[in-house]
Design an enzyme around this catalytic site. Sequence first.
Site, PDB file in Angstrom:
ATOM      1  N   GLU A  36       0.881  -1.173   0.000  1.00  0.00           N
ATOM      2  CA  GLU A  36       0.000   0.000   0.000  1.00  0.00           C
ATOM      3  C   GLU A  36       0.913   1.215   0.000  1.00  0.00           C
ATOM      4  O   GLU A  36       1.655   1.428   0.953  1.00  0.00           O
ATOM      5  CB  GLU A  36      -0.848  -0.096   1.278  1.00  0.00           C
ATOM      6  CG  GLU A  36      -1.705   1.075   1.588  1.00  0.00           C
ATOM      7  CD  GLU A  36      -2.261   0.977   3.033  1.00  0.00           C
ATOM      8  OE1 GLU A  36      -2.536  -0.127   3.544  1.00  0.00           O
ATOM      9  OE2 GLU A  36      -2.397   2.034   3.654  1.00  0.00           O
ATOM     10  N   ARG A  40       0.601  10.008   1.658  1.00  0.00           N
ATOM     11  CA  ARG A  40       1.136  10.962   2.632  1.00  0.00           C
ATOM     12  C   ARG A  40       2.239  11.809   2.012  1.00  0.00           C
ATOM     13  O   ARG A  40       2.698  12.767   2.614  1.00  0.00           O
ATOM     14  CB  ARG A  40       1.715  10.209   3.832  1.00  0.00           C
ATOM     15  CG  ARG A  40       0.642   9.812   4.805  1.00  0.00           C
ATOM     16  CD  ARG A  40       1.204   8.927   5.873  1.00  0.00           C
ATOM     17  NE  ARG A  40       0.328   7.817   6.038  1.00  0.00           N
ATOM     18  CZ  ARG A  40       0.470   6.902   6.979  1.00  0.00           C
ATOM     19  NH1 ARG A  40       1.478   6.954   7.825  1.00  0.00           N
ATOM     20  NH2 ARG A  40      -0.397   5.927   7.067  1.00  0.00           N
ATOM     21  N   LYS A 124     -10.497  -1.787   7.617  1.00  0.00           N
ATOM     22  CA  LYS A 124      -9.253  -1.500   8.333  1.00  0.00           C
ATOM     23  C   LYS A 124      -9.659  -1.117   9.757  1.00  0.00           C
ATOM     24  O   LYS A 124     -10.646  -0.400   9.943  1.00  0.00           O
ATOM     25  CB  LYS A 124      -8.546  -0.329   7.631  1.00  0.00           C
ATOM     26  CG  LYS A 124      -7.347   0.225   8.359  1.00  0.00           C
ATOM     27  CD  LYS A 124      -6.573   1.167   7.437  1.00  0.00           C
ATOM     28  CE  LYS A 124      -5.541   1.958   8.209  1.00  0.00           C
ATOM     29  NZ  LYS A 124      -4.315   2.182   7.441  1.00  0.00           N
TER      30      LYS A 124
HETATM   31  C1  3PG Z   1      -1.257   3.245   8.729  1.00  0.00           C
HETATM   32  O1  3PG Z   1      -1.532   4.267   8.144  1.00  0.00           O
HETATM   33  O2  3PG Z   1      -1.845   2.190   8.441  1.00  0.00           O
HETATM   34  C2  3PG Z   1      -0.292   3.281   9.854  1.00  0.00           C
HETATM   35  O3  3PG Z   1       0.363   4.484   9.934  1.00  0.00           O
HETATM   36  C3  3PG Z   1       0.682   2.172   9.909  1.00  0.00           C
HETATM   37  O4  3PG Z   1       0.943   2.027  11.224  1.00  0.00           O
HETATM   38  P1  3PG Z   1       2.362   1.590  11.793  1.00  0.00           P
HETATM   39  O5  3PG Z   1       3.335   2.573  11.216  1.00  0.00           O
HETATM   40  O6  3PG Z   1       2.208   1.674  13.284  1.00  0.00           O
HETATM   41  O7  3PG Z   1       2.623   0.201  11.316  1.00  0.00           O
END
Ligand code: 3PG
Length: 214
Positions: A36, A40, A124
């Site tokens: 994915e 950002r 999610k």
């Molecule tokens: C996301 O957007 O899914 C999260 O920022 C991922 O989370 P993590 O960096 O704690 O794995």
Amino acid sequence: MDIFTCGVVPVVVLHDAQNAVKVANALLKGGINTMEITFRTAVAKEAIQKVAQEVPEIIVGAGTVINVEQMQAAKVANAKFVVSPGIDEELLKEAKRLELPIIPGVVSPSEIILGLKYDIKVFKFFPAEAYGGLKTLKALCGPFPQIRFLPTGGISQSNAEEYFQNQKIAAVGGSWMVSTDMIAQGQYDLITEKSKDVVELFKRTRAQQCLEGK
Ligand code: 3PG
């Protein structure tokens, strides 16, 4: 083969689109067939496009999609799915119109009910650990036996196993096997190694459950 086959959906933040294909190949070498790429950063669209073109073995999706414009950009870039940190009716409608599978983010029953109206089967659960982790997830499963979850946020190699043990978990999401530091430092072997570790953990945990008849 779908994006849940390997038990993990890597959440990738890229600052340079030139690294996209190298990251995709490192994940693939580690046994992961999806990624994915998050909106950002400004290079997300270009990065998705490159992976879709150059690494067809990877099912590439767009992450952190928070508006219709990003969703349309993801579609143009040939993303195969989109993930959003939240749930929004406009996004659900647009995903349907574009025939783009969407995994919306939820933490509550009301949000799940909204998703069900749009035929969402996998949600999610974000931010998973901050919202009570597996305990909250199990409670949410009670009234909604028909859905599965992609918990993300605060998951790593050290706590993924407990999530894998729950059959309502389609896969876990996370960035620990492909952090921005690893990408910045070109540590592609490390990305492959950490990918292998989590895929192995997923397979082992699910095989054990089969043996136990769960
Ligand atoms: C996301 O957007 O899914 C999260 O920022 C991922 O989370 P993590 O960096 O704690 O794995």
